[in-house]
Scaffold this active site. Structure first.
Site, PDB file in Angstrom:
ATOM      1  CB  SER A 130      -0.958  -0.003   1.187  1.00 58.10           C
ATOM      2  OG  SER A 130      -0.291  -0.363   2.358  1.00 58.10           O
ATOM      3  CG  HIS A 151      -3.201  -0.928  -3.167  1.00 57.32           C
ATOM      4  ND1 HIS A 151      -3.440   0.401  -2.924  1.00 57.32           N
ATOM      5  CD2 HIS A 151      -3.196  -1.524  -1.961  1.00 57.32           C
ATOM      6  CE1 HIS A 151      -3.573   0.584  -1.620  1.00 57.32           C
ATOM      7  NE2 HIS A 151      -3.431  -0.568  -1.015  1.00 57.32           N
ATOM      8  CD  GLU A 163      -4.822   2.791  -5.709  1.00 61.82           C
ATOM      9  OE1 GLU A 163      -5.216   3.963  -5.656  1.00 61.82           O
ATOM     10  OE2 GLU A 163      -3.925   2.356  -4.955  1.00 61.82           O
ATOM     11  CG  ASN A 201      -3.564   4.956   0.895  1.00 60.33           C
ATOM     12  OD1 ASN A 201      -4.652   5.142   1.449  1.00 60.33           O
ATOM     13  ND2 ASN A 201      -2.948   3.797   0.918  1.00 60.33           N
TER      14      ASN A 201
HETATM   15  P1  NAI Z   1      -0.870  -9.292   7.913  1.00 60.46           P
HETATM   16  O1  NAI Z   1       0.103  -8.982   8.976  1.00 60.46           O
HETATM   17  O2  NAI Z   1      -2.288  -9.579   8.262  1.00 60.46           O
HETATM   18  O3  NAI Z   1      -0.328 -10.572   7.084  1.00 60.46           O
HETATM   19  C1  NAI Z   1       0.975 -10.699   6.596  1.00 60.46           C
HETATM   20  C2  NAI Z   1       1.295 -12.177   6.472  1.00 60.46           C
HETATM   21  O4  NAI Z   1       2.525 -12.289   5.754  1.00 60.46           O
HETATM   22  C3  NAI Z   1       1.512 -12.867   7.820  1.00 60.46           C
HETATM   23  O5  NAI Z   1       0.703 -14.034   7.876  1.00 60.46           O
HETATM   24  C4  NAI Z   1       2.996 -13.223   7.849  1.00 60.46           C
HETATM   25  O6  NAI Z   1       3.260 -14.446   8.491  1.00 60.46           O
HETATM   26  C5  NAI Z   1       3.311 -13.298   6.368  1.00 60.46           C
HETATM   27  N1  NAI Z   1       4.700 -13.033   6.030  1.00 60.46           N
HETATM   28  C6  NAI Z   1       5.478 -12.028   6.499  1.00 60.46           C
HETATM   29  N2  NAI Z   1       6.686 -12.080   5.910  1.00 60.46           N
HETATM   30  C7  NAI Z   1       6.674 -13.125   5.047  1.00 60.46           C
HETATM   31  C8  NAI Z   1       7.609 -13.668   4.125  1.00 60.46           C
HETATM   32  N3  NAI Z   1       8.821 -13.152   3.998  1.00 60.46           N
HETATM   33  N4  NAI Z   1       7.238 -14.719   3.396  1.00 60.46           N
HETATM   34  C9  NAI Z   1       6.017 -15.269   3.540  1.00 60.46           C
HETATM   35  N5  NAI Z   1       5.078 -14.805   4.388  1.00 60.46           N
HETATM   36  C10 NAI Z   1       5.405 -13.734   5.125  1.00 60.46           C
HETATM   37  O7  NAI Z   1      -0.760  -8.098   6.854  1.00 60.46           O
HETATM   38  P2  NAI Z   1      -1.863  -7.561   5.832  1.00 60.46           P
HETATM   39  O8  NAI Z   1      -2.690  -6.550   6.510  1.00 60.46           O
HETATM   40  O9  NAI Z   1      -2.524  -8.722   5.178  1.00 60.46           O
HETATM   41  O10 NAI Z   1      -0.954  -6.765   4.785  1.00 60.46           O
HETATM   42  C11 NAI Z   1      -0.162  -7.429   3.848  1.00 60.46           C
HETATM   43  C12 NAI Z   1       0.271  -6.458   2.767  1.00 60.46           C
HETATM   44  O11 NAI Z   1      -0.879  -5.872   2.167  1.00 60.46           O
HETATM   45  C13 NAI Z   1       1.148  -5.295   3.227  1.00 60.46           C
HETATM   46  O12 NAI Z   1       2.061  -5.015   2.208  1.00 60.46           O
HETATM   47  C14 NAI Z   1       0.152  -4.169   3.412  1.00 60.46           C
HETATM   48  O13 NAI Z   1       0.740  -2.903   3.286  1.00 60.46           O
HETATM   49  C15 NAI Z   1      -0.785  -4.443   2.246  1.00 60.46           C
HETATM   50  N6  NAI Z   1      -2.132  -3.893   2.393  1.00 60.46           N
HETATM   51  C16 NAI Z   1      -2.780  -3.973   3.594  1.00 60.46           C
HETATM   52  C17 NAI Z   1      -4.068  -3.465   3.715  1.00 60.46           C
HETATM   53  C18 NAI Z   1      -4.796  -3.544   5.008  1.00 60.46           C
HETATM   54  O14 NAI Z   1      -5.785  -2.816   5.180  1.00 60.46           O
HETATM   55  N7  NAI Z   1      -4.392  -4.409   5.925  1.00 60.46           N
HETATM   56  C19 NAI Z   1      -4.769  -2.832   2.564  1.00 60.46           C
HETATM   57  C20 NAI Z   1      -4.019  -2.887   1.329  1.00 60.46           C
HETATM   58  C21 NAI Z   1      -2.746  -3.366   1.281  1.00 60.46           C
END
Ligand code: NAI
Length: 545
Positions: A130, A151, A163, A201
């Site tokens: 994001s 995105h 996006e 954003n």
């Molecule tokens: P989250 O913390 O819920 O999930 C991330 C997952 O990735 C975890 O299960 C973790 O174990 C895993 N992980 C971390 N490093 C890893 C690696 N090297 N290899 C494999 N798995 C790995 O995070 P979330 O909220 O799902 O966000 C994920 C991405 O999406 C980020 O880049 C965030 O900026 C983006 N994003 C998040 C939004 C939100 O509202 N939460 C909205 C749009 C984008």
């Protein structure tokens, strides 16, 4: 050597989708792809997370079966299609891999470098980041042309917007392929170049920033601002409610990252109020306390005690009077030429949005048919002692002094003047109580409550709209995305009632420019400088579309 990219059609349901990172976003994206008929391979460094994600998808889809929105057969296919993996190597058959892991450049780069060694040459790689530059992530890749941003918004199965973000090296045919694939998945994609904040954003920053500033200057209370943005602005949520929902840690971090990424452009300056919420751990709904307090079930209770509601004491005691009868007429007075800042092209003065309001006065006989049909531009409605005008970005007191109108009362913009039931009002320091009461009475006759605010330049809805339109125009002018895609992004990503360019155009680009110019003069700050595109269109009369 350029990576080979021949197949340009959108990905068919038999294409294999890899999702890396099975947290909130990864699980949502896996659900979307499986519902579109794909086999989805889900990998997380924490193996349990992939299985948990599959379980949570199963629960969500089961609810859909119970509601009758999907069939049991569709449920069975989707669930069978989601395959949690034990190792990254198992992604070798994927045609598209979407990464949704931790938001750190180096970790994302190291993942994509590993994926390049595993996946097929024609496999497309995408990040759901994001805030990280797509160009920067791609810089470590051997074949950066097949790498893009995809995105999704949270929750991915519910929010329609995606996006599709091109970095400097991204292949435009692959961007088109991803765009078309998103359409097949039932999503609403928009194309954008990689720039800090991408579209949503970036363009949404003023929605929070102006509300925070008005509150910090004690112009209005938290609940007043939220209420007016919802009723008059027709935004689905008020800015404070939305910041509480997003979480102040997340919202503040995004603001800070956009501010720094644009070399500390004052337009994006973060708020100390929000910073102190983060420092206190009052992170919003998830912490049961932010601007508001929440009960155990997440239900909003009241404004948190440190954000006591403000109110304009002088005006709070005044009410609409019953003594006026609808037989008193409203006079329409023309544009004043006296004083004021240099005004840009005023040929479409705020008369246009106000015209929708005066049809309501016409319906109850306060404005005659001939007044309604009159093409001469007007600026003021005179009723009793009150002289009422739409905000032009100056305070009521400043305008009152410059235009020599003592009893000046300014009203805020409404998304739809034909429907609106409450409007923000600011009052010149020279206004009599009688004039204020007359204005309240006048609007009460058409079932509009005037909400007394401090003398805020540009009031709440108009000032937010002017700043949203300005940022959207700047994004468009810089060729980051088309006007249409910017508006779609703001409607489908953050539920705005209308795209800020279409809305700004509807009220008049020259009017938006006038409000911005007055805000800039008032504060003496670059934050309110108008985009060159707004300046140009306000002179030529052209529009964004
Ligand atoms: P989250 O913390 O819920 O999930 C991330 C997952 O990735 C975890 O299960 C973790 O174990 C895993 N992980 C971390 N490093 C890893 C690696 N090297 N290899 C494999 N798995 C790995 O995070 P979330 O909220 O799902 O966000 C994920 C991405 O999406 C980020 O880049 C965030 O900026 C983006 N994003 C998040 C939004 C939100 O509202 N939460 C909205 C749009 C984008």
């Amino acid at each position: 050597m350029k990576h080979q990219v021949e197949n340009r059609a959108s990905l068919k349901p038999d294409a294999h989708i890899g999702v890396v990172g099975a947290g909130a976003m990864g699980a949502g994206i896996a659900q979307v792809a499986s519902q579109a008929g794909h086999k989805v391979f889900l990998y997380d460094q924490n193996e349990e997370a992939s299985f948990r994600a599959k379980e949570s998808i199963s629960l969500l889809l089961n609810k859909k079966v119970a509601k009758g929105t999907i069939t049991r057969e569709h449920y069975d296919t989707c669930i069978a299609n989601i395959i949690p993996l034990h190792s990254l190597d198992e992604l070798k058959s994927a045609d598209l891999i979407i990464e949704a892991i931790v938001e750190t450049l180096e970790i994302k780069q190291s993942l994509f470098r590993a994926l390049e060694l595993i996946c097929k040459p024609e496999c497309i790689l995408a990040s759901n980041t994001s805030s990280i530059s797509i160009t920067a992530i791609a810089s470590c890749l051997k074949y950066p042309e097949r790498f893009l941003g995809l995105h999704f918004f949270n929750p991915a199965p519910v929010m329609p917007l995606v996006e599709v973000i091109s970095g400097l090296a991204s292949d435009q045919l692959i961007a088109k392929q991803l765009y078309d694939t998103c359409l097949l998945w039932g999503k609403t994609p928009v194309k954008t170049k990689s720039t800090p904040g991408f579209i949503v954003n970036r363009v949404a920053r003023p929605f929070y920033a102006e509300a925070l500033r008005i509150y910090e200057e004690q112009g209005a209370g938290i609940q007043q601002i939220d209420r007016l943005m919802k009723t008059a602005g027709q935004f689905r949520m008020g800015p404070f409610e939305l910041m509480d929902l997003i979480g102040h840690d997340v919202n503040y971090a995004v603001t800070l990252s956009v501010f720094n990424a644009y070399y500390q452009d004052p337009k994006f300056k973060p708020s100390l109020t929000q910073k102190s919420l983060v420092e206190a751990g009052f992170l919003g709904k998830k912490a049961a306390r932010g601007f508001y307090t929440y009960d155990d079930s997440g239900q909003k209770l009241n404004t948190a005690s440190n954000f006591s509601e403000l109110g304009n004491e002088k005006l709070c005691v005044l009410n609409a009077s019953d003594s006026y009868k609808t037989s008193s007429q409203v006079e329409l007075l023309p544009v004043s030429n006296r004083g004021g800042h240099s005004q840009p092209n005023v040929k479409n003065q705020p008369a246009h949005p106000l015209k929708r309001l005066i049809t309501r006065f016409n319906k109850i006989g306060l404005i005659s048919e001939s007044q309604l049909q009159n093409e001469i531009p007007f600026t003021y409605l005179k009723y009793g002692e009150a002289v009422v005008a739409l905000t032009d970005g100056r305070t009521a007191t400043e305008r009152s002094a410059l235009e020599a109108i003592d009893n000046l009362i300014l009203i805020d913009m409404a998304f739809d003047f034909e429907q609106v039931t409450s409007l923000g009002m600011s009052v010149s320091a020279f206004s009599s109580n009688q004039a204020i009461q007359d204005a309240m009475t006048l609007f009460k006759l058409i079932e509009i409550d005037l909400i007394a605010l401090e003398d805020i330049p540009g009031l709440i809805v108009m000032r937010t709209l002017a700043m949203l339109t300005n940022e959207a125009a700047q994004t468009c002018m810089q060729g980051i995305a088309s006007a249409k895609d910017i508006d779609i992004a703001m409607c489908y990503g953050v539920n705005y009632p209308q795209g800020p360019l279409a809305w700004g155009q509807r009220v008049g680009v020259d009017y938006v420019f006038q409000v911005l110019s007055h805000l800039q003069a008032h504060y003496g700050e670059e934050r309110y400088r108008a985009s060159s595109l707004i300046k140009r269109l306000s002179l030529t009369g052209e529009t964004f579309y």
